[in-house]
Design a protein around this motif. Structure first.
Motif, mmCIF file in Angstrom:
data_model
loop_
_atom_site.group_PDB
_atom_site.id
_atom_site.type_symbol
_atom_site.label_atom_id
_atom_site.label_comp_id
_atom_site.label_asym_id
_atom_site.label_seq_id
_atom_site.Cartn_x
_atom_site.Cartn_y
_atom_site.Cartn_z
ATOM 1 N N GLY A 95 0.782 -1.228 0.000
ATOM 2 C CA GLY A 95 0.000 0.000 0.000
ATOM 3 C C GLY A 95 0.817 1.282 0.000
ATOM 4 N N TRP A 96 2.048 1.208 -0.511
ATOM 5 C CA TRP A 96 2.872 2.416 -0.577
ATOM 6 C C TRP A 96 2.481 3.279 -1.763
ATOM 7 C CZ3 TRP A 96 7.552 -1.021 0.755
ATOM 8 C CH2 TRP A 96 7.880 -0.871 2.119
ATOM 9 N N ARG A 97 2.720 4.574 -1.628
ATOM 10 C CA ARG A 97 2.437 5.521 -2.709
ATOM 11 C C ARG A 97 3.670 6.349 -2.994
ATOM 12 N NH1 ARG A 97 -0.797 3.018 -4.142
ATOM 13 N NH2 ARG A 97 -3.024 2.822 -3.722
ATOM 14 N N GLY A 98 3.703 6.987 -4.163
ATOM 15 C CA GLY A 98 4.726 7.980 -4.482
ATOM 16 C C GLY A 98 6.140 7.423 -4.473
ATOM 17 N N THR A 99 7.052 8.185 -3.850
ATOM 18 C CA THR A 99 8.475 7.853 -3.894
ATOM 19 C C THR A 99 8.748 6.477 -3.296
ATOM 20 O OG1 THR A 99 8.880 10.199 -3.548
ATOM 21 C CG2 THR A 99 10.777 8.741 -3.378
ATOM 22 N N ARG A 100 8.103 6.174 -2.171
ATOM 23 C CA ARG A 100 8.325 4.880 -1.529
ATOM 24 C C ARG A 100 7.994 3.735 -2.467
ATOM 25 N NH1 ARG A 100 6.082 5.444 4.628
ATOM 26 N NH2 ARG A 100 7.922 6.431 5.514
ATOM 27 N N LYS A 101 6.893 3.895 -3.207
ATOM 28 C CA LYS A 101 6.488 2.845 -4.131
ATOM 29 C C LYS A 101 7.528 2.681 -5.237
ATOM 30 C CE LYS A 101 2.516 1.310 -6.822
ATOM 31 N NZ LYS A 101 1.082 1.510 -7.060
ATOM 32 N N ILE A 102 8.038 3.809 -5.719
ATOM 33 C CA ILE A 102 9.038 3.768 -6.795
ATOM 34 C C ILE A 102 10.293 3.039 -6.323
ATOM 35 C CG2 ILE A 102 10.573 5.177 -8.238
ATOM 36 C CD1 ILE A 102 8.277 7.327 -8.165
ATOM 37 N N VAL A 103 10.756 3.389 -5.115
ATOM 38 C CA VAL A 103 11.950 2.744 -4.566
ATOM 39 C C VAL A 103 11.681 1.254 -4.321
ATOM 40 C CG1 VAL A 103 13.536 2.665 -2.602
ATOM 41 C CG2 VAL A 103 12.808 4.872 -3.535
ATOM 42 N N ALA A 104 10.511 0.950 -3.777
ATOM 43 C CA ALA A 104 10.171 -0.437 -3.447
ATOM 44 C C ALA A 104 10.124 -1.319 -4.691
ATOM 45 C CB ALA A 104 8.833 -0.487 -2.722
ATOM 46 N N THR A 105 9.754 -0.721 -5.824
ATOM 47 C CA THR A 105 9.597 -1.495 -7.051
ATOM 48 C C THR A 105 10.834 -2.316 -7.378
ATOM 49 O OG1 THR A 105 8.015 0.083 -7.956
ATOM 50 C CG2 THR A 105 9.177 -1.304 -9.536
ATOM 51 N N PHE A 129 9.423 -6.685 4.040
ATOM 52 C CA PHE A 129 9.782 -6.419 2.649
ATOM 53 C C PHE A 129 11.014 -5.528 2.569
ATOM 54 C CE2 PHE A 129 9.752 -3.734 -1.090
ATOM 55 C CZ PHE A 129 9.571 -4.639 -2.117
ATOM 56 N N ALA A 130 10.982 -4.427 3.303
ATOM 57 C CA ALA A 130 12.080 -3.458 3.232
ATOM 58 C C ALA A 130 13.394 -4.074 3.713
ATOM 59 C CB ALA A 130 11.734 -2.215 4.051
ATOM 60 N N LEU B 17 9.961 -4.829 -15.961
ATOM 61 C CA LEU B 17 8.970 -5.857 -15.632
ATOM 62 C C LEU B 17 8.465 -5.681 -14.199
ATOM 63 C CD1 LEU B 17 10.637 -8.955 -17.331
ATOM 64 C CD2 LEU B 17 8.353 -8.076 -17.842
ATOM 65 N N LYS B 18 9.349 -5.249 -13.295
ATOM 66 C CA LYS B 18 8.937 -4.985 -11.915
ATOM 67 C C LYS B 18 8.011 -3.766 -11.862
ATOM 68 C CE LYS B 18 13.272 -6.711 -9.934
ATOM 69 N NZ LYS B 18 14.495 -6.354 -9.183
ATOM 70 N N VAL B 19 8.365 -2.723 -12.639
ATOM 71 C CA VAL B 19 7.554 -1.498 -12.667
ATOM 72 C C VAL B 19 6.139 -1.809 -13.137
ATOM 73 C CG1 VAL B 19 7.297 0.761 -13.759
ATOM 74 C CG2 VAL B 19 9.558 0.000 -12.994
ATOM 75 N N VAL B 20 6.047 -2.635 -14.193
ATOM 76 C CA VAL B 20 4.733 -2.987 -14.742
ATOM 77 C C VAL B 20 3.864 -3.635 -13.672
ATOM 78 C CG1 VAL B 20 3.550 -4.539 -16.360
ATOM 79 C CG2 VAL B 20 5.491 -3.172 -17.140
ATOM 80 N N GLY B 21 4.462 -4.556 -12.902
ATOM 81 C CA GLY B 21 3.684 -5.256 -11.886
ATOM 82 C C GLY B 21 3.173 -4.344 -10.790
ATOM 83 N N MET B 22 4.033 -3.419 -10.355
ATOM 84 C CA MET B 22 3.639 -2.539 -9.246
ATOM 85 C C MET B 22 2.650 -1.454 -9.679
ATOM 86 S SD MET B 22 4.918 -3.210 -6.161
ATOM 87 C CE MET B 22 5.802 -2.116 -5.042
ATOM 88 N N THR B 23 2.606 -1.157 -10.979
ATOM 89 C CA THR B 23 1.773 -0.042 -11.443
ATOM 90 C C THR B 23 0.623 -0.481 -12.348
ATOM 91 O OG1 THR B 23 3.257 0.309 -13.306
ATOM 92 C CG2 THR B 23 3.678 1.616 -11.337
ATOM 93 N N ALA B 24 0.555 -1.787 -12.659
ATOM 94 C CA ALA B 24 -0.431 -2.244 -13.641
ATOM 95 C C ALA B 24 -1.849 -2.138 -13.108
ATOM 96 C CB ALA B 24 -0.148 -3.692 -14.023
#
Lengths: 233, 104
Positions: A95-105, A129-130, B17-24
């Motif tokens: 359930g992260w949003r914004g920058t955290r989500k980008i880094v977590a990806t 996870f982190a 591929l990771k980006v797609v999964g987190m944002t799809a």
């Protein structure tokens, strides 16, 4: 999944343990990569950017076999598509949003997914996870360099048994799926059979792609019997 | 394709591929066939990789006794619920040990 979980285990300890274990696999990757003909820099860039073990081993395996680079890249990407599926699940769980989500990806891999999904609530899932992602990233990249550099100085890598670590990593990743049920076992057997049967006459890297046919057959067979429930995820 | 291109394409590709999964959009997995294939395909690929890494060198089928024994030992360790790191150490130690005593 590759982590034997206990419900009471704190997510941080799980994360640290898994991350350190992955570091050992990084050692095997670094040595495999340089033995296959990659430079230390190429091995490192791959570990930093791709940061997903199975795909990296798959590409290096094809290169070591003298195979077609494009086939190696496609095989690596097919394996990397696992992480796409993990992301679909994790986006909701974390359930992260914004920058955290980008880094977590970038931290979405087998290990971090396993630890996150084993937790009981969102806070623990985020913590697990982190911890796993950061520990694994650091260990994996450090040991990639160590393994890659050491390969030039150690005469015979096979004497250390590191070549056997690679299939052991894959087996560990696959194990829980094999325990799942008969369907997974048949698909696995089909995949092995196709790959070994085609390896002598197809360019290296292509047999792995052909193994996907086993999964395709299983999917089509399942969809012709809509009443049957598949083995789950 | 040069080695650097292969490395960069794989690296960036796996990241995307990771980006797609987190944002799809979640609708992607609404098609049960796509969802099922995507779920089962890693099983086939990982199994193929295990087979190739264990029984081939280059493009020929080979039986390297220490390596095969190491994978078998890893399977036993997994069956006994050993942690990931222990499984890898068991595999490496089995192969190294057998080679040290001149097997293979």
């Amino acid at each position: 999944m590759i982590v034997s979980q206990r419900a009471w285990a704190p997510p941080v300890r799980d994360g640290l343990g898994v991350g350190v274990a992955a570091g050992f696999a990084g050692l095997a990757f670094g040595t495999s990569a340089v033995t296959a003909g990659l430079s230390v820099a190429q091995a490192s860039v791959l570990s930093v950017l791709a940061f997903t073990g199975a795909s990296q081993f798959a590409l290096v395996g094809v290169i070591a076999g003298g195979g077609n680079l494009a086939a190696g890249v496609v095989g690596a990407m097919l394996l990397g598509a696992r992480n796409t599926l993990y992301g679909l699940r994790l986006a909701d769980v974390l359930g992260w949003r914004g920058t955290r989500k980008i880094v977590a990806t970038h931290g979405v891999i087998d290990e971090s997914t396993a630890v996150a999904l084993a937790q009981r609530d969102r806070d623990d899932a985020r913590l697990g996870f982190a911890t796993t992602a950061v520990t694994t990233f650091v260990c994996w990249n450090v040991t990639t360099v160590v393994g890659a550099v050491a390969t030039g100085h150690v005469g015979d890598i096979s004497a250390l048994g590191l070549d056997a670590v690679v299939p052991a990593v894959f087996l560990a990743l696959l194990w829980s799926r094999l325990r799942h049920g008969g369907r997974e076992r048949w698909v696995a057997l089909g995949g092995v059979a196709i790959a070994l049967a085609t390896t002598t006459f197809l360019p290296a890297g292509v047999p792995v792609l052909c193994a996907a046919i086993a999964a395709l057959v299983a999917t089509l067979a399942a969809s012709t019997r809509p009443t049957e429930t598949s083995g789950g995820t | 394709m040069s080695m650097w291109i292969a490395v960069l394409v794989t690296g960036v590709g796996c990241l995307l591929l990771k980006v797609v999964g987190m944002t799809a959009p979640r609708r992607l997995l609404d098609n049960p066939r796509i969802a099922d294939f995507a779920t089962i395909v890693p099983v086939a690929l990982l199994a193929a990789l295990i087979g190739l890494e264990t029984f081939t060198s280059g493009q020929s089928l080979t039986v390297d006794v220490p390596r095969v024994a190491a994978v078998a030992a890893a399977a036993v360790a997994l069956a006994l619920r050993a942690p990931f790191l222990v499984v890898l150490l068991v595999a490496a130690a089995t192969a190294a040990g057998l080679r040290a005593v001149g097997v293979g």
